[in-house]
Design an enzyme around this catalytic site. Sequence first.
Site, short mmCIF file in Angstrom:
data_model
loop_
_atom_site.label_atom_id
_atom_site.label_comp_id
_atom_site.label_asym_id
_atom_site.label_seq_id
_atom_site.Cartn_x
_atom_site.Cartn_y
_atom_site.Cartn_z
N LYS A 109 -5.09 -4.70 6.66
CA LYS A 109 -4.07 -5.14 7.59
C LYS A 109 -4.52 -5.15 9.05
CE LYS A 109 -0.07 -3.97 4.71
NZ LYS A 109 1.24 -3.30 4.64
N SER B 193 2.79 -8.50 -6.01
CA SER B 193 2.92 -9.75 -5.25
C SER B 193 2.77 -11.00 -6.12
CB SER B 193 1.91 -9.78 -4.10
OG SER B 193 2.25 -8.83 -3.12
N ASN C 47 0.12 -8.45 7.55
CA ASN C 47 0.19 -8.47 6.08
C ASN C 47 0.34 -9.90 5.55
OD1 ASN C 47 2.92 -9.02 6.67
ND2 ASN C 47 3.61 -7.94 4.85
N ASP D 45 6.55 -7.04 6.95
CA ASP D 45 7.09 -5.74 6.56
C ASP D 45 8.24 -5.33 7.48
OD1 ASP D 45 5.39 -5.23 4.40
OD2 ASP D 45 3.85 -4.35 5.67
N TYR E 170 8.00 2.28 -4.83
CA TYR E 170 8.66 1.59 -5.93
C TYR E 170 8.12 2.00 -7.29
CZ TYR E 170 4.66 -1.68 -5.74
OH TYR E 170 3.41 -2.24 -5.74
N GLY F 237 6.91 11.19 7.46
CA GLY F 237 5.56 10.69 7.37
C GLY F 237 5.11 9.99 8.63
N ALA F 238 3.80 9.70 8.69
CA ALA F 238 3.25 9.13 9.93
C ALA F 238 2.10 8.16 9.68
CB ALA F 238 2.78 10.26 10.84
N GLY F 239 2.08 7.51 8.54
CA GLY F 239 1.01 6.56 8.26
C GLY F 239 1.33 5.17 8.78
N GLY G 133 11.57 0.84 -2.47
CA GLY G 133 10.37 0.11 -2.15
C GLY G 133 10.36 -1.31 -2.70
N THR H 238 -2.87 -6.29 1.78
CA THR H 238 -2.47 -4.89 1.66
C THR H 238 -3.63 -4.03 2.16
OG1 THR H 238 -1.55 -3.24 0.16
CG2 THR H 238 -3.20 -4.74 -0.76
#
Length: 275
Positions: A68, A19, A89, A105, A217, A128-130, A238, A64
């Site tokens: 959040k 960032s 975020n 995001d 990324y 995925g599931a986060g 990413g 981050t």
Amino acid sequence: MSPARRAAVLGSPIGHSLSPVLHRAAYAELGLTDWQYDRFEVDEARLPGFIEGLDDSWAGLSLTMPLKRAVIPLLDGITDTAASVEAVNTVVLSPDGRRTGDNTDIPGMIAALRERGVEQVETAAVLGAGATASSALAALSRICTGPVTAYVRSEIRAREMRGWAERLGVRIRTAEWSAAPEALEAPLVIATTPAGATDALARAVPDRPGTLFDVLYEPWPTALAAAWSGRGGAVVGGLDLLVHQAVLQVEQMTGRAPAPLAAMRAAGEQALVAR
């Protein structure tokens, strides 16, 4: 002469964050020589004190993990986008002291896909599931006209994804991770898993793949992304997400639009090569 303005990214761990590179590149391109952007190692316990200690030189914060959700009770309000996934975020600090939370995001994902020509799909798959997966569902609620299938490793995660989908108005089917190779047939696949989690899927990429959005990324390309592009499929990475969400943050914090997307991406690419 206008007073110096400040912004920063907070999180724990934070040393890897790109960032500062992206925001500083934007400031340079916009001629905002009196702006500075830093990074601070801040966990959930330290967050309230950090925010209370900000003076009126501060314009905004990027957040981050693990902040959040922890930041929400500390704010005066959050946007509908942030509320839809209970994750902030971006914090914009107004001159009157008001703290407003947003989530860039979600529109960042949509913008990154649009840049590659993906504006609407009939179906999609999420790996995925986060927390990132819930943002992916929120993005899909705006661009996917049909059902979404989420491939997860446990029934607990499956229930979480079904809960998010119901809240976001997304038609969802959950499937076990062992069935993930079938996900690759979808016109849009969004991989939200940690590094290495999708490597075994690289050999299952179909002959004519659609679009893969891999939110990682570093390392890049992932094995899946490399195999995907090798078969001629479109790949969104990413860094694309990171840049697009940062563009929106810069615009909100500085009040200057459009933010310099190309300069920010070039700075991010250079920083990754240098690592």
